[in-house]
Structures are given as C-alpha cells and as structure tokens.
Design a protein around this motif. Structure first.
Motif, PDB file in Angstrom:
ATOM      1  N   ARG A   1      50.168  37.095  26.941  1.00 42.13           N
ATOM      2  CA  ARG A   1      50.233  35.683  26.549  1.00 42.13           C
ATOM      3  C   ARG A   1      51.658  35.237  26.241  1.00 42.13           C
ATOM      4  N   LYS A   2      52.478  36.190  25.752  1.00 41.71           N
ATOM      5  CA  LYS A   2      53.862  35.850  25.422  1.00 41.71           C
ATOM      6  C   LYS A   2      54.791  36.108  26.596  1.00 41.71           C
ATOM      7  N   ARG A   3      54.244  36.649  27.692  1.00 42.05           N
ATOM      8  CA  ARG A   3      55.057  36.975  28.863  1.00 42.05           C
ATOM      9  C   ARG A   3      54.580  36.143  30.048  1.00 42.05           C
ATOM     10  N   ALA A   4      54.340  36.779  31.197  1.00 42.55           N
ATOM     11  CA  ALA A   4      53.965  36.011  32.392  1.00 42.55           C
ATOM     12  C   ALA A   4      52.460  35.779  32.518  1.00 42.55           C
ATOM     13  N   GLY A   5      51.671  36.239  31.514  1.00 41.68           N
ATOM     14  CA  GLY A   5      50.251  35.911  31.501  1.00 41.68           C
ATOM     15  C   GLY A   5      49.379  36.749  32.417  1.00 41.68           C
ATOM     16  N   ARG A   6      49.860  37.934  32.817  1.00 43.75           N
ATOM     17  CA  ARG A   6      49.078  38.777  33.720  1.00 43.75           C
ATOM     18  C   ARG A   6      48.920  40.193  33.185  1.00 43.75           C
ATOM     19  N   VAL A   7      47.694  40.728  33.250  1.00 42.34           N
ATOM     20  CA  VAL A   7      47.418  42.115  32.868  1.00 42.34           C
ATOM     21  C   VAL A   7      46.818  42.849  34.059  1.00 42.34           C
ATOM     22  N   THR A   8      47.369  44.026  34.363  1.00 42.34           N
ATOM     23  CA  THR A   8      46.741  44.921  35.340  1.00 42.34           C
ATOM     24  C   THR A   8      46.195  46.118  34.570  1.00 42.34           C
ATOM     25  N   SER A   9      44.891  46.312  34.636  1.00 40.59           N
ATOM     26  CA  SER A   9      44.258  47.442  33.964  1.00 40.59           C
ATOM     27  C   SER A   9      44.115  48.573  34.980  1.00 40.59           C
ATOM     28  N   VAL A  10      44.590  49.765  34.594  1.00 34.49           N
ATOM     29  CA  VAL A  10      44.699  50.871  35.544  1.00 34.49           C
ATOM     30  C   VAL A  10      43.849  52.054  35.105  1.00 34.49           C
ATOM     31  N   GLU A  11      42.989  52.547  36.000  1.00 37.65           N
ATOM     32  CA  GLU A  11      42.144  53.723  35.735  1.00 37.65           C
ATOM     33  C   GLU A  11      41.734  54.309  37.075  1.00 37.65           C
ATOM     34  N   LYS A  12      40.762  55.219  37.042  1.00 39.74           N
ATOM     35  CA  LYS A  12      40.151  55.672  38.283  1.00 39.74           C
ATOM     36  C   LYS A  12      38.641  55.530  38.139  1.00 39.74           C
ATOM     37  N   ALA A  13      38.212  54.281  38.088  1.00 44.82           N
ATOM     38  CA  ALA A  13      36.783  53.982  37.906  1.00 44.82           C
ATOM     39  C   ALA A  13      35.964  54.493  39.087  1.00 44.82           C
ATOM     40  N   ASN A  14      36.632  54.798  40.199  1.00 45.47           N
ATOM     41  CA  ASN A  14      35.900  55.289  41.367  1.00 45.47           C
ATOM     42  C   ASN A  14      35.430  56.734  41.203  1.00 45.47           C
ATOM     43  N   VAL A  15      36.143  57.527  40.388  1.00 45.76           N
ATOM     44  CA  VAL A  15      35.762  58.940  40.244  1.00 45.76           C
ATOM     45  C   VAL A  15      35.593  59.395  38.793  1.00 45.76           C
ATOM     46  N   MET A  16      35.890  58.534  37.808  1.00 44.94           N
ATOM     47  CA  MET A  16      35.807  58.970  36.416  1.00 44.94           C
ATOM     48  C   MET A  16      34.906  58.044  35.605  1.00 44.94           C
ATOM     49  N   GLU A  17      33.986  58.639  34.842  1.00 49.07           N
ATOM     50  CA  GLU A  17      33.083  57.844  34.002  1.00 49.07           C
ATOM     51  C   GLU A  17      33.874  57.094  32.926  1.00 49.07           C
ATOM     52  N   SER A  18      34.844  57.799  32.334  1.00 49.86           N
ATOM     53  CA  SER A  18      35.644  57.151  31.288  1.00 49.86           C
ATOM     54  C   SER A  18      36.444  55.995  31.894  1.00 49.86           C
ATOM     55  N   GLY A  19      36.820  56.142  33.163  1.00 48.01           N
ATOM     56  CA  GLY A  19      37.535  55.075  33.867  1.00 48.01           C
ATOM     57  C   GLY A  19      36.628  53.883  34.140  1.00 48.01           C
TER      58      GLY A  19
ATOM     59  N   ASP B   1      42.475  32.909  29.514  1.00 50.93           N
ATOM     60  CA  ASP B   1      43.749  32.332  29.972  1.00 50.93           C
ATOM     61  C   ASP B   1      44.665  33.390  30.586  1.00 50.93           C
ATOM     62  N   VAL B   2      44.365  34.675  30.379  1.00 48.70           N
ATOM     63  CA  VAL B   2      45.195  35.739  30.948  1.00 48.70           C
ATOM     64  C   VAL B   2      44.575  36.179  32.278  1.00 48.70           C
ATOM     65  N   GLN B   3      45.432  36.311  33.287  1.00 44.61           N
ATOM     66  CA  GLN B   3      44.954  36.724  34.609  1.00 44.61           C
ATOM     67  C   GLN B   3      44.811  38.248  34.639  1.00 44.61           C
ATOM     68  N   LEU B   4      43.563  38.713  34.741  1.00 41.80           N
ATOM     69  CA  LEU B   4      43.292  40.155  34.691  1.00 41.80           C
ATOM     70  C   LEU B   4      42.986  40.693  36.080  1.00 41.80           C
ATOM     71  N   SER B   5      43.633  41.799  36.442  1.00 42.66           N
ATOM     72  CA  SER B   5      43.243  42.488  37.668  1.00 42.66           C
ATOM     73  C   SER B   5      43.131  43.983  37.380  1.00 42.66           C
ATOM     74  N   HIS B   6      42.516  44.720  38.295  1.00 45.27           N
ATOM     75  CA  HIS B   6      42.271  46.149  38.119  1.00 45.27           C
ATOM     76  C   HIS B   6      42.888  46.916  39.278  1.00 45.27           C
ATOM     77  N   MET B   7      43.347  48.128  38.976  1.00 43.06           N
ATOM     78  CA  MET B   7      43.961  48.920  40.039  1.00 43.06           C
ATOM     79  C   MET B   7      43.705  50.402  39.756  1.00 43.06           C
ATOM     80  N   TYR B   8      43.455  51.163  40.821  1.00 45.38           N
ATOM     81  CA  TYR B   8      43.328  52.608  40.653  1.00 45.38           C
ATOM     82  C   TYR B   8      44.709  53.201  40.399  1.00 45.38           C
ATOM     83  N   ALA B   9      44.738  54.252  39.584  1.00 41.67           N
ATOM     84  CA  ALA B   9      46.011  54.796  39.110  1.00 41.67           C
ATOM     85  C   ALA B   9      46.889  55.326  40.244  1.00 41.67           C
ATOM     86  N   ASP B  10      46.266  55.952  41.254  1.00 39.59           N
ATOM     87  CA  ASP B  10      47.074  56.475  42.359  1.00 39.59           C
ATOM     88  C   ASP B  10      47.719  55.338  43.140  1.00 39.59           C
TER      89      ASP B  10
END
Ligand code: NAI
Ligand code: MG
Length: 366
Positions: free
Chosen positions: A181-199, A216-225
């Motif tokens: 919110r104090k920066r460019a308003g974008r968050v990328t959340s990174v995990e491996k939801a494709n192979v990990m339950e915790s992800g 108001d924050v633009q959220l996207s998701h990305m695999y760690a690799d």
C-alpha cells in the motif's frame, strides 16, 4: 518521550559500520529531526569473550524494552569451534525468538550509480526497487517431525517438515499487503501450491485475506521455481514478494545479487503489532562480520546506514527522514565514491570513515 534505540554492533566490521550509523543518528538529533535515547551492548563473539555467552538475558530484556534494535553482525573464525549452542550466531536467533520477529524484509534496490555493478544488463535492473518479505520463524526449518532416524536395516533418513498454520500465513501476508500500500500496490505470493500442501494452504489463505481486507492491492501468485527464473529475467515486474522461510532464503539471496553490492543491502525483521500498534523490530545489514577486512577501516558502512533508514520508516513511520538518508546514499554514490566491495571498474576506493563523512556532507546539503 524519546524513542529508545538499542545498538548491538557485534563482531568484526560490525562495530566499524555501526559507528557511522551512529553518526547519522546524531545528525538527526542535531538537526532537530528526532531525539533518541541510545543504549549500546554486547552480542556475539564480543559477548562470549566478556560474559561467556553469545547474548545475556539482560541484553534480551533491553531489546524487549527498546522501540527498535539496530544490529551489526556477529561471528568470526575464532569462535567457529564453539559448540553449536554457544556460537555467536545464536545471538540473532535468540533475539528473533524472544522478540517474536517473524517477518524478514529484504529490499533489493538498484541505485542509478550502481547499475553496471549488477551482473544483469543495465536495461533490466535500472530503477529496480524490489522488496521480499520472508516468513522467518516457521516453515521447514522448524517444523515437526524433524531429525535423523536410523531404520531397522541400519539405513538413516533425515526428516524436515514444512508446517504453516493460517495464522502464521496471515500475519506475514498482512505485512506484505501493508507494505504494498505504501509502495507500488502489488503483491506476488510465492509457493509451490502445485506440489506442496503447505503451499496450497498458503495460496488459499493469502487469496482470502487479500480479497477480504486488501482489495486495493493487486495480488498475484507464482510458483517459486518460476519466480527464481523471473527474478533473473525481468525483476522489475515485482513490487512486494511474500514467501515462506525456505523459498525466501533462496530468493532473497538471488535478489540481493541482482544489485551487485552485498555491502549495500539492509534488512528488517518485524514482530506482530500489539494492541497499541507497537511492534518489536530489528534492523541489520545482510552482510556478515567480514573477518577478512575487519579492523582495516575498509568496510562499506552503507548497508548499516540504510538499515537505520529502514528503522526510521518501519518502526517510527518517519518516511521522510528514511527517504532523506536513502537520497544521501544515492548522492554519495552518484558523486563516484566507492568502497572496495562495490564491483565497478575505474572508481576511486575510499574507506569506512570517508564514506561516513560523505553521507553526512550529503545530508547537510539536502
Ligand atoms: P560476510 O558477509 O561477512 O563476507 C563475505 C565477503 O563480503 C567478504 O569478502 C567480506 O569482506 C565482504 N563484505 C561483507 N560485508 C562487507 C562490507 N560492509 N564492506 C565491504 N566488504 C564486505 O560473509 P562470510 O564471510 O560468509 O561470514 C563471515 C562471518 O560473518 C561468519 O562468522 C558468519 O557466520 C557471519 N555472518 C553473520 C551474519 C549476521 O550477523 N547476521 C550474516 C552472515 C554471516
Ligand atoms: Mg541466506
């Protein structure tokens, strides 16, 4: 009341670079920008020598009472043969645990004057201003079960388990959303939801929190690799990255190298705010105690000084003063000053004190 700071310089170059940060704190006082009550104490090898332990209970108490802790670095070859529980590095782990510091903030800024110190092409990193938020007290480094077992047939197996609860994910994601919110308003959340339950739980939890509280924050998701690849290919696509302890460890080291300047990078580790909004926090450069150059006056003090800038921003919401220090550092670099660690050909080399002097001169001009 004055703000209470605890300075813990530590070992090796820690005390050398802390002196320069202390001079910037004094400058803030002299110019009427902020008044601090400053205490200083021993940690790491210095504490082992004087008190027989890497950190005493009294120092932990002082850290708990302080509004913020500015930490140098600990460690050195003379203590490498200490038992596991009495290494200098225990000091930082103890502080993290006792202060409940679960969110590690690692910015990777590329200063204009340093674009050609990056191993990547200038056009890829120019203007890079990335922040990685790493979960720091949970995940695979701490999850149970863990250990090395011997099976009936004599084979051994080593076990670590990644465990995250929704509460752990939410509190670190909250830090990332607030920062965005104090920066460019974008968050990328990174995990491996494709192979990990915790992800998978990580992705679901961040998605739900974002929708409920941070639309108001633009959220996207990305695999760690993929994230590792994208950091090398096009790092400017990112604003704030939030990720687990393990992935954050790897990705933040990768991101720091994009800047080409280990001696330039600060970090923060934050706890949860209490009812009055007060939170424990510790600020430190990402570099270590650099025993190879300790005592020679060659260390780059800018990471320590930029850690102070983060302290002003995140513990006291002094955005303007934090920005002022960052501008002074940019100005010094633009004028061509370089310590030996900054890998750029053809620039004159200066030492720790001269660099500290230059920052103060630049601050006086701003
Ligand atoms: P290091 O970061 O201390 O040094 C790596 C290389 O970078 C060395 O060649 C050093 O001279 C150079 N360097 C680091 N900071 C610099 C600066 N501000 N200015 C100029 N050059 C700089 O990492 P290393 O050698 O792996 O570890 C040395 C000791 O520091 C070890 O005992 C390690 O455990 C400890 N350490 C402590 C940390 C902490 O206190 N949080 C973090 C990392 C390492
Ligand atoms: Mg690391």
């Amino acid at each position: 009341a004055n703000k209470k700071l605890l300075l813990l310089p530590g070992d090796g170059i820690g005390p050398e670079v802390m002196v320069e940060a202390h001079r910037v704190i004094d400058w803030l006082g002299r110019t009427g920008r902020a008044r601090f009550d400053i205490a200083e104490d021993l940690v790491g090898g210095a504490s082992i020598e004087a008190r027989g332990t890497p950190i005493t209970e009294a120092v932990i108490e002082r850290a708990l009472e302080a509004d913020a802790v500015l930490f140098g670095s600990v460690g050195g070859p003379q203590w490498d043969s200490q038992g596991f529980d009495n290494r200098p590095e225990i000091a930082i782990l103890e502080l993290r645990k006792r202060l409940g510091l679960f969110a590690n903030l690692r910015p990777a800024p590329v200063f204009d004057a340093l674009v050609d110190a990056s191993p990547l092409k200038a056009e890829i990193v120019r203007g890079l201003d990335l922040m990685i938020v790493r979960e720091a007290t949970g995940g695979i480094y701490f999850g149970e079960p863990r250990g090395i077992e011997t099976l009936a047939d004599g084979t051994k197996r080593g076990i670590n388990t990644e465990v995250y609860t929704t509460a752990e994910i939410e509190r670190v994601a909250r830090v990332a959303f607030e920062l965005a919110r104090k920066r460019a308003g974008r968050v990328t959340s990174v995990e491996k939801a494709n192979v990990m339950e915790s992800g998978l739980l990580w992705r679901q939890t961040v998605t739900a929190l974002g929708a409920a509280e941070y639309p108001d924050v633009q959220l996207s998701h990305m695999y760690a690799d993929n994230c590792a690849m994208q950091l090398a290919k096009n790092p400017r696509q990112f604003d704030v990255i939030v990720t687990s302890n393990l992935f954050g460890d790897l990705l933040s080291d990768l991101a720091s190298m994009l800047t080409g300047s280990l001696g330039m990078l600060p970090s923060a580790t934050l706890g949860a705010p209490d009812a009055s909004g007060r939170r424990h926090a510790l600020y430190e450069p990402i570099h270590g105690s650099a025993p190879d150059i300790a005592g020679k006056g060659l260390a780059n003090p800018l990471a320590q000084i930029l850690s102070l800038a983060m302290l002003l921003r995140y513990s006291f919401d002094m955005q303007e003063d934090g920005a002022l220090i960052e501008q002074a550092v940019a100005g010094v670099l633009a004028s061509g000053m370089r310590t030996a660690d900054i890998l750029q050909p053809g620039t004159a080399r200066i030492g720790t004190r001269t660099m500290g002097d230059a920052v103060l001169r630049e601050l006086d001009k701003l």
